[in-house]
Design a protein around this motif. Sequence first.
Motif, mmCIF file in Angstrom:
data_model
loop_
_atom_site.group_PDB
_atom_site.id
_atom_site.type_symbol
_atom_site.label_atom_id
_atom_site.label_comp_id
_atom_site.label_asym_id
_atom_site.label_seq_id
_atom_site.Cartn_x
_atom_site.Cartn_y
_atom_site.Cartn_z
ATOM 1 N N GLU A 1 89.441 1.231 61.710
ATOM 2 C CA GLU A 1 89.746 0.939 63.105
ATOM 3 C C GLU A 1 89.142 -0.405 63.491
ATOM 4 O OE1 GLU A 1 89.684 5.352 65.059
ATOM 5 O OE2 GLU A 1 87.732 4.491 64.482
ATOM 6 N N LEU A 2 89.391 -0.797 64.719
ATOM 7 C CA LEU A 2 88.879 -2.047 65.264
ATOM 8 C C LEU A 2 87.375 -2.156 65.027
ATOM 9 C CD1 LEU A 2 90.288 -4.298 67.071
ATOM 10 C CD2 LEU A 2 89.076 -3.237 68.993
ATOM 11 N N GLU A 3 86.950 -3.273 64.486
ATOM 12 C CA GLU A 3 85.543 -3.652 64.273
ATOM 13 C C GLU A 3 84.874 -2.923 63.120
ATOM 14 O OE1 GLU A 3 83.407 -3.402 67.964
ATOM 15 O OE2 GLU A 3 84.556 -5.021 68.884
ATOM 16 N N ASN A 4 85.554 -1.998 62.454
ATOM 17 C CA ASN A 4 84.977 -1.397 61.246
ATOM 18 C C ASN A 4 84.821 -2.456 60.153
ATOM 19 O OD1 ASN A 4 86.725 1.820 61.326
ATOM 20 N ND2 ASN A 4 85.002 1.086 62.511
ATOM 21 N N ARG A 5 83.781 -2.318 59.344
ATOM 22 C CA ARG A 5 83.634 -3.214 58.196
ATOM 23 C C ARG A 5 84.290 -2.594 56.962
ATOM 24 N NH1 ARG A 5 80.345 -3.028 62.416
ATOM 25 N NH2 ARG A 5 78.685 -1.951 61.288
ATOM 26 N N VAL A 6 84.958 -3.447 56.178
ATOM 27 C CA VAL A 6 85.585 -3.030 54.933
ATOM 28 C C VAL A 6 85.058 -3.930 53.820
ATOM 29 C CG1 VAL A 6 87.737 -2.726 53.661
ATOM 30 C CG2 VAL A 6 87.654 -2.230 56.122
ATOM 31 N N LEU A 7 84.358 -3.341 52.853
ATOM 32 C CA LEU A 7 83.820 -4.110 51.738
ATOM 33 C C LEU A 7 84.934 -4.378 50.732
ATOM 34 C CD1 LEU A 7 80.744 -4.915 51.151
ATOM 35 C CD2 LEU A 7 80.934 -3.291 49.259
ATOM 36 N N LEU A 8 85.084 -5.633 50.343
ATOM 37 C CA LEU A 8 86.108 -6.028 49.375
ATOM 38 C C LEU A 8 85.424 -6.490 48.095
ATOM 39 C CD1 LEU A 8 88.471 -8.124 51.715
ATOM 40 C CD2 LEU A 8 88.560 -5.671 51.208
ATOM 41 N N VAL A 9 85.586 -5.721 47.036
ATOM 42 C CA VAL A 9 85.011 -6.071 45.732
ATOM 43 C C VAL A 9 86.203 -6.378 44.826
ATOM 44 C CG1 VAL A 9 83.327 -5.444 43.967
ATOM 45 C CG2 VAL A 9 83.194 -4.392 46.245
ATOM 46 N N LEU A 10 86.752 -7.571 44.982
ATOM 47 C CA LEU A 10 88.048 -7.908 44.413
ATOM 48 C C LEU A 10 88.011 -9.237 43.669
ATOM 49 C CD1 LEU A 10 90.220 -7.023 47.537
ATOM 50 C CD2 LEU A 10 89.821 -5.601 45.524
ATOM 51 N N GLU A 11 88.722 -9.269 42.562
ATOM 52 C CA GLU A 11 88.842 -10.506 41.802
ATOM 53 C C GLU A 11 89.905 -11.396 42.430
ATOM 54 O OE1 GLU A 11 89.614 -8.521 38.119
ATOM 55 O OE2 GLU A 11 87.515 -8.604 37.502
ATOM 56 N N ASP A 12 90.019 -12.627 41.945
ATOM 57 C CA ASP A 12 90.961 -13.581 42.519
ATOM 58 C C ASP A 12 92.383 -13.291 42.040
ATOM 59 O OD1 ASP A 12 88.840 -14.840 43.764
ATOM 60 O OD2 ASP A 12 89.564 -16.851 43.301
ATOM 61 N N THR A 13 93.066 -12.427 42.775
ATOM 62 C CA THR A 13 94.474 -12.117 42.554
ATOM 63 C C THR A 13 95.129 -12.047 43.928
ATOM 64 O OG1 THR A 13 94.336 -9.720 42.755
ATOM 65 C CG2 THR A 13 93.791 -10.665 40.586
ATOM 66 N N PRO A 14 96.459 -11.993 43.989
ATOM 67 C CA PRO A 14 97.098 -11.812 45.299
ATOM 68 C C PRO A 14 96.626 -10.563 46.027
ATOM 69 C CG PRO A 14 98.712 -12.591 43.718
ATOM 70 C CD PRO A 14 97.463 -12.290 42.933
ATOM 71 N N ALA A 15 96.160 -9.560 45.285
ATOM 72 C CA ALA A 15 95.653 -8.345 45.926
ATOM 73 C C ALA A 15 94.487 -8.649 46.860
ATOM 74 C CB ALA A 15 95.238 -7.329 44.869
ATOM 75 N N PHE A 16 93.678 -9.642 46.535
ATOM 76 C CA PHE A 16 92.581 -10.036 47.418
ATOM 77 C C PHE A 16 93.145 -10.451 48.768
ATOM 78 C CE2 PHE A 16 88.158 -11.768 47.790
ATOM 79 C CZ PHE A 16 88.300 -12.397 49.018
ATOM 80 N N ALA A 17 94.150 -11.333 48.755
ATOM 81 C CA ALA A 17 94.731 -11.810 50.004
ATOM 82 C C ALA A 17 95.368 -10.670 50.790
ATOM 83 C CB ALA A 17 95.765 -12.901 49.720
ATOM 84 N N VAL A 18 96.067 -9.777 50.087
ATOM 85 C CA VAL A 18 96.696 -8.636 50.751
ATOM 86 C C VAL A 18 95.635 -7.804 51.468
ATOM 87 C CG1 VAL A 18 97.930 -6.476 50.364
ATOM 88 C CG2 VAL A 18 98.677 -8.557 49.196
ATOM 89 N N ALA A 19 94.580 -7.458 50.765
ATOM 90 C CA ALA A 19 93.538 -6.615 51.354
ATOM 91 C C ALA A 19 92.815 -7.339 52.486
ATOM 92 C CB ALA A 19 92.550 -6.183 50.273
ATOM 93 N N PHE A 20 92.474 -8.598 52.272
ATOM 94 C CA PHE A 20 91.732 -9.354 53.280
ATOM 95 C C PHE A 20 92.520 -9.422 54.589
ATOM 96 C CE2 PHE A 20 90.299 -13.045 55.581
ATOM 97 C CZ PHE A 20 88.937 -13.106 55.365
#
Length: 516
Positions: free
Chosen positions: A57-76
């Motif tokens: 939801e709004l203002e929740n933090r989401v940790l991204l442990v992702l390598e440099d692939t398009p999936a990073f951009a999608v998730a971010f």
Amino acid sequence: MADREHFNAAAFFVDRHVAEGRGARTAFRADGVVVSYAQLARRVDRFARTLAAHDVELENRVLLVLEDTPAFAVAFWAVVKLGAVAVPVNTLLTAEEYRFLLDDSRAKVAVVDGAAADRVRAIRDRCPFLRHVLSAPHDDARSSVAFDAPGDAGSGTPAPAAATVREDIMYWGYTSGSTGEPKAAVHSHKDFVAAADMVGVGVFGIGPDDVVFSASKMFFAFGLGNSLYFPARVGATAVLVRERIDAARAFDVITRERPTVFFTVPTLYARMLQVEDAEARFDLSSLRLCVSSGEALPPAIFDAWQKRFGHELVDVVGSTEALHDFLANRPGAVRRGSAGRLVPGFEARLVDEAGMPVPDGTVGHLFIKGETTSPYYWNRLERTRATMHGPWLRTGDMLWRDADGYFYFAGRADDMLKVAGAWVSPAEIEGHLAEHPAVLEAAVAGIPEEDGLPRPHAFVVLRPAVPPSDALARELLDFLTPRLASYKLPRRICFVAELPKTATGKLQRVRLRAAE
């Protein structure tokens, strides 16, 4: 734009291109996969629905442990579109380090891929705030998306952007500098637009026809700008490489993908210069700009790169707290050995220990003020008070400025040495050592001697096939003697296999001091 007007960075950097007819342009090229802006927008919407189905939801933090692939951009961008806060972190940390970050950020969801996924899952039951660990939205050979995590894939209808405003926080950048416990510098939606305009467009001149390749990864602030939102500001293309970039891989990617802009740290430029016959074996003719950041660029590396490959190295200085660069040389107006001039939109002050301005030519503590500086560190009151002085950011760097407005890096405030009552800059000694033909890299740290006072000691990585010896140590001291005042000469030269560095390429002098 009024401060309270609705503004969402994901809509600006992704959806805008589709709405304005640029959806067919290529956003990313990665390991043979090509992703257009229209495909990116659809994937962002789909993953935003997946995240929402997992209580983001709004203002929740989401940790991204992702390598440099398009999936990073999608998730971010999916996180940002929901009005939540994207928290990308290093993919090479230990399970306990991930536990600290999850507890500190109170992230409700972690999105993971690669080898780090198992390390995050191993500690999930020990993280009281973490509810879900989701697999990244991976690309297959047909550029479609497969989601490993359950959730509402939706019908393809665009997901509406959250009603965020310019000042809402959308990104945390964890930083420890060269030492210390990680702390999160927070940044808002407006900061990303300002950095893209001031630096990406204003300094580097990135336009829609550019192809950007950054060896620096997106999990830290420099790479995030280079690969994610600088190209997305103008509808340009980023080349993404999942694995760590060494010298041979960098040359291979440049030759094959034909980028126009290359970003990396001085260490990689130095190692690329050691690749034999590289100028004959690889084609760098597509490049119009080579940018160096992370540490002061030794003039010897600048000279060698220009001589062998015909490109000047554009040295820049920034920080996670400033989101990206605040000092930069300009393409075509590089001053060798300098960190460049102020990025337009920033102000600077150089002050002494008492906070008084110092004249040109005198080393001082650098304070900056600009649109993109972080207002605070998350839950770090004392660190915030020490670093954020109203609109001014204490960078922790010590520099001097010439009469033309070019700044020259002297060292981090914690690394500078007072010898015989005068400042000694580790960067100055390191730069001279790098000029010797036997030296690949050098670092200087202050080591206390018998009287308890620190003196400069040099740690040297030799070029391949050059053996260490006492005779070579004496030769290096003789080499430095005519180039430095006597009080600046290293008391000892130690040969080491490698220098300790952070994941972002910054030298960790504190580890050198501890080892001694």
